[in-house]
Design a protein around this motif. Structure first.
Motif, PDB file in Angstrom:
ATOM      1  N   LYS A   1      -6.389  -1.777 -14.658  1.00 41.38           N
ATOM      2  CA  LYS A   1      -5.264  -2.626 -15.065  1.00 41.38           C
ATOM      3  C   LYS A   1      -4.107  -1.770 -15.587  1.00 41.38           C
ATOM      4  N   ARG A   2      -4.430  -0.690 -16.264  1.00 44.74           N
ATOM      5  CA  ARG A   2      -3.384   0.212 -16.754  1.00 44.74           C
ATOM      6  C   ARG A   2      -2.661   0.893 -15.597  1.00 44.74           C
ATOM      7  N   VAL A   3      -3.415   1.240 -14.543  1.00 46.24           N
ATOM      8  CA  VAL A   3      -2.800   1.839 -13.360  1.00 46.24           C
ATOM      9  C   VAL A   3      -1.808   0.855 -12.735  1.00 46.24           C
ATOM     10  N   LEU A   4      -2.205  -0.417 -12.646  1.00 43.97           N
ATOM     11  CA  LEU A   4      -1.332  -1.439 -12.073  1.00 43.97           C
ATOM     12  C   LEU A   4      -0.066  -1.614 -12.910  1.00 43.97           C
ATOM     13  N   GLU A   5      -0.226  -1.582 -14.232  1.00 46.96           N
ATOM     14  CA  GLU A   5       0.939  -1.726 -15.108  1.00 46.96           C
ATOM     15  C   GLU A   5       1.879  -0.529 -14.971  1.00 46.96           C
ATOM     16  N   ARG A   6       1.297   0.659 -14.893  1.00 45.86           N
ATOM     17  CA  ARG A   6       2.110   1.876 -14.812  1.00 45.86           C
ATOM     18  C   ARG A   6       2.874   1.944 -13.491  1.00 45.86           C
ATOM     19  N   THR A   7       2.252   1.479 -12.427  1.00 42.68           N
ATOM     20  CA  THR A   7       2.897   1.547 -11.106  1.00 42.68           C
ATOM     21  C   THR A   7       3.682   0.278 -10.790  1.00 42.68           C
ATOM     22  N   GLU A   8       3.572  -0.723 -11.685  1.00 40.75           N
ATOM     23  CA  GLU A   8       4.288  -1.999 -11.507  1.00 40.75           C
ATOM     24  C   GLU A   8       3.923  -2.675 -10.188  1.00 40.75           C
ATOM     25  N   MET A   9       2.629  -2.609  -9.844  1.00 38.04           N
ATOM     26  CA  MET A   9       2.151  -3.227  -8.611  1.00 38.04           C
ATOM     27  C   MET A   9       1.642  -4.642  -8.875  1.00 38.04           C
ATOM     28  N   ARG A  10       1.649  -5.449  -7.816  1.00 35.50           N
ATOM     29  CA  ARG A  10       1.081  -6.787  -7.918  1.00 35.50           C
ATOM     30  C   ARG A  10      -0.398  -6.676  -8.263  1.00 35.50           C
ATOM     31  N   LYS A  11      -0.853  -7.490  -9.207  1.00 38.94           N
ATOM     32  CA  LYS A  11      -2.207  -7.359  -9.738  1.00 38.94           C
ATOM     33  C   LYS A  11      -3.256  -7.874  -8.752  1.00 38.94           C
ATOM     34  N   ILE A  12      -4.181  -7.007  -8.410  1.00 36.23           N
ATOM     35  CA  ILE A  12      -5.383  -7.348  -7.661  1.00 36.23           C
ATOM     36  C   ILE A  12      -6.543  -6.607  -8.306  1.00 36.23           C
ATOM     37  N   ARG A  13      -7.772  -7.006  -7.968  1.00 37.23           N
ATOM     38  CA  ARG A  13      -8.938  -6.281  -8.482  1.00 37.23           C
ATOM     39  C   ARG A  13      -9.094  -4.958  -7.731  1.00 37.23           C
ATOM     40  N   PHE A  14      -9.784  -4.005  -8.373  1.00 35.20           N
ATOM     41  CA  PHE A  14     -10.050  -2.750  -7.665  1.00 35.20           C
ATOM     42  C   PHE A  14     -10.849  -3.039  -6.399  1.00 35.20           C
ATOM     43  N   HIS A  15     -11.792  -3.986  -6.461  1.00 31.40           N
ATOM     44  CA  HIS A  15     -12.606  -4.332  -5.288  1.00 31.40           C
ATOM     45  C   HIS A  15     -11.732  -4.843  -4.149  1.00 31.40           C
TER      46      HIS A  15
ATOM     47  N   VAL B   1       0.840  -1.205   0.000  1.00 28.37           N
ATOM     48  CA  VAL B   1       0.000   0.000   0.000  1.00 28.37           C
ATOM     49  C   VAL B   1       0.871   1.250   0.000  1.00 28.37           C
ATOM     50  N   LYS B   2       1.888   1.274   0.845  1.00 24.50           N
ATOM     51  CA  LYS B   2       2.790   2.426   0.900  1.00 24.50           C
ATOM     52  C   LYS B   2       3.481   2.638  -0.449  1.00 24.50           C
ATOM     53  N   GLN B   3       3.894   1.529  -1.049  1.00 30.39           N
ATOM     54  CA  GLN B   3       4.557   1.608  -2.357  1.00 30.39           C
ATOM     55  C   GLN B   3       3.619   2.194  -3.404  1.00 30.39           C
ATOM     56  N   PHE B   4       2.367   1.734  -3.399  1.00 30.83           N
ATOM     57  CA  PHE B   4       1.380   2.203  -4.381  1.00 30.83           C
ATOM     58  C   PHE B   4       1.087   3.688  -4.178  1.00 30.83           C
ATOM     59  N   LEU B   5       0.840   4.089  -2.948  1.00 28.84           N
ATOM     60  CA  LEU B   5       0.507   5.497  -2.670  1.00 28.84           C
ATOM     61  C   LEU B   5       1.677   6.426  -3.003  1.00 28.84           C
ATOM     62  N   GLY B   6       2.882   5.900  -2.940  1.00 32.89           N
ATOM     63  CA  GLY B   6       4.044   6.706  -3.292  1.00 32.89           C
ATOM     64  C   GLY B   6       4.212   6.888  -4.792  1.00 32.89           C
ATOM     65  N   LYS B   7       3.556   6.029  -5.581  1.00 33.58           N
ATOM     66  CA  LYS B   7       3.695   6.084  -7.041  1.00 33.58           C
ATOM     67  C   LYS B   7       2.508   6.744  -7.736  1.00 33.58           C
ATOM     68  N   ILE B   8       1.317   6.624  -7.154  1.00 29.76           N
ATOM     69  CA  ILE B   8       0.114   7.052  -7.855  1.00 29.76           C
ATOM     70  C   ILE B   8      -0.034   8.566  -7.841  1.00 29.76           C
ATOM     71  N   ASP B   9      -0.460   9.114  -8.962  1.00 35.14           N
ATOM     72  CA  ASP B   9      -0.704  10.555  -9.046  1.00 35.14           C
ATOM     73  C   ASP B   9      -1.843  10.794 -10.038  1.00 35.14           C
ATOM     74  N   GLY B  10      -2.093  12.046 -10.368  1.00 33.39           N
ATOM     75  CA  GLY B  10      -3.129  12.362 -11.344  1.00 33.39           C
ATOM     76  C   GLY B  10      -4.473  12.637 -10.709  1.00 33.39           C
ATOM     77  N   ARG B  11      -5.461  12.909 -11.570  1.00 35.55           N
ATOM     78  CA  ARG B  11      -6.763  13.355 -11.092  1.00 35.55           C
ATOM     79  C   ARG B  11      -7.528  12.267 -10.345  1.00 35.55           C
ATOM     80  N   TYR B  12      -7.168  11.002 -10.537  1.00 32.76           N
ATOM     81  CA  TYR B  12      -7.894   9.931  -9.860  1.00 32.76           C
ATOM     82  C   TYR B  12      -7.127   9.367  -8.652  1.00 32.76           C
ATOM     83  N   ARG B  13      -6.069  10.063  -8.247  1.00 33.54           N
ATOM     84  CA  ARG B  13      -5.342   9.646  -7.042  1.00 33.54           C
ATOM     85  C   ARG B  13      -6.286   9.585  -5.841  1.00 33.54           C
TER      86      ARG B  13
END
Length: 371
Positions: free
Chosen positions: A298-312, A178-190
């Motif tokens: 799925k594009r967000v996961l690819e861009r952030t190189e995170m382990r794939k899980i569903r949005f849910h 989670v920390k890794q993801f929050l450190g990478k994600i940006d943009g209007r849907y952050r």
């Protein structure tokens, strides 16, 4: 009650036929063939006459199961548009191709067993197979209640032939992920992802959230509206317990304030802005599109190189983080909007072994000087 003979495969067979008048006065003949004995044919004719007089006779050579279940579903009132759409998909893709051509009164337990196997051969999820099974079962129970058929073929189904029930797969990110993801994600849907992780809100609840539902002074979010795929923005949520307030951390409040500044700038810059007061929206204010939501995730996961899980699974991630912090299950239930604590415990029991260990330590500390 005359019974008629005919030859079938070199053997004598029997059939019945009798005339009736429909509600318009038009004559019609009710006929059925294929009986091996006179008594069998005579009993069947008596039953058919009785059904006709009761007004519930259905000619099995003309009314197919496909026609019946489609009419039954069309007339069903106690389901949502999303459920109706899903059920119609099951009908056209799975049920009618397998059973639709069979006369309603001739569907057998063997047909049901073949359908279950066909669904499993398609490698559908266990939950999907079970939903299709329950849909057909309910339909047949209604047919028996309305006296359209004498016996429900599901009553003859062996226990071992019924589709298995398994818990849905639950995945979630660890604290470090989670920390890794929050450190990478940006943009209007952050803000969408921050809210999902910190609050455990459902997708529709997140996309239906309005600014007026947020109290910045008390740091509370009130859930009272949702975005649905076929209904758009609607007042109301999944269950009565879905109406709830969630207290959020100062970090979330700060992120919301930054996001609101961006939205206000977009609102001033757009001439044809559609103001729905939404927190998560497109640049012109319209609700976020659901049609491409999973693909975009799925594009967000690819861009952030995170382990794939569903949005849910971000909802499950929130639950995992709360349990790891020893938050009481009742609080988790209220935050997630489950209708009962039983659902919370059944869903996340595997996340709570540490709570049992902590309880054991507390008892040990309390009672270690009993002698």
């Amino acid at each position: 009650m005359p019974i008629y003979e005919y030859e079938k495969n070199g053997k004598t067979a029997y059939y019945y036929a009798f005339e009736v008048k429909d509600t318009t006065g038009k004559r019609k003949t009710i006929k059925k063939r294929g009986f091996t004995g006179k008594k069998e044919a005579r009993d069947a004719e008596a039953a058919a006459r009785t059904e006709w007089l009761k007004g519930s006779y259905i000619d099995p050579t003309k009314i197919t199961f496909g026609e019946y279940i489609q009419e039954w579903l069309d007339n069903k009132q106690d389901i949502s548009p999303e459920t109706r759409h899903t059920n119609n998909g099951h009908l056209s893709n799975h049920i009618i191709p397998e059973l639709g051509h069979i006369p309603l009164q001739k569907v057998t337990v063997l047909n049901i067993e073949r359908l279950i196997k066909a669904l499993q051969d398609k490698e559908l999820a266990d939950g999907t197979v079970r939903k299709i099974y329950n849909l057909i079962h309910t339909c047949f129970k209604t047919a028996v209640k309305k006296e359209l058929i004498i016996k429900n073929p599901f009553d003859l189904l062996d226990k071992g032939s019924k589709p298995r029930t398994s818990k849905p797969k639950i995945d979630y990110w660890t604290t470090e992920e989670v920390k890794q993801f929050l450190g990478k994600i940006d943009g209007r849907y952050r803000i969408l992802f921050i809210l999902a992780i910190y609050t455990g809100m459902r997708r529709g609840e997140l996309l239906g959230l309005r600014w007026k539902d947020i109290n910045f002074e008390t740091s509370q979010i009130r859930i009272s509206q949702s975005l649905k795929a076929r209904q758009g923005l609607i007042k109301g949520v999944k269950t009565d317990s879905g109406y709830r307030s969630i207290t959020v951390a100062p970090t979330v409040i700060n992120e919301l304030k930054k996001h609101r500044t961006m939205v206000l700038k977009e609102k001033l810059a757009c001439e044809d802005y559609e103001d729905h007061d939404l927190v998560v929206c497109q640049i012109d204010g319209r609700p976020r599109s659901l049609g491409t939501f999973d693909r975009d995730w799925k594009r967000v996961l690819e861009r952030t190189e995170m382990r794939k899980i569903r949005f849910h699974d971000l909802r499950h991630t929130c639950a995992s983080l709360l349990f790891s912090a020893n938050v009481h299950p009742k609080i988790v239930q209220e935050q997630l909007g489950h209708s009962s604590i039983k659902i919370t415990l059944d869903t996340y029991s595997h996340m709570m072994p540490n709570m049992q260990a902590d309880a054991a330590k507390v008892l040990e500390k309390m009672l270690n000087n009993y002698s």
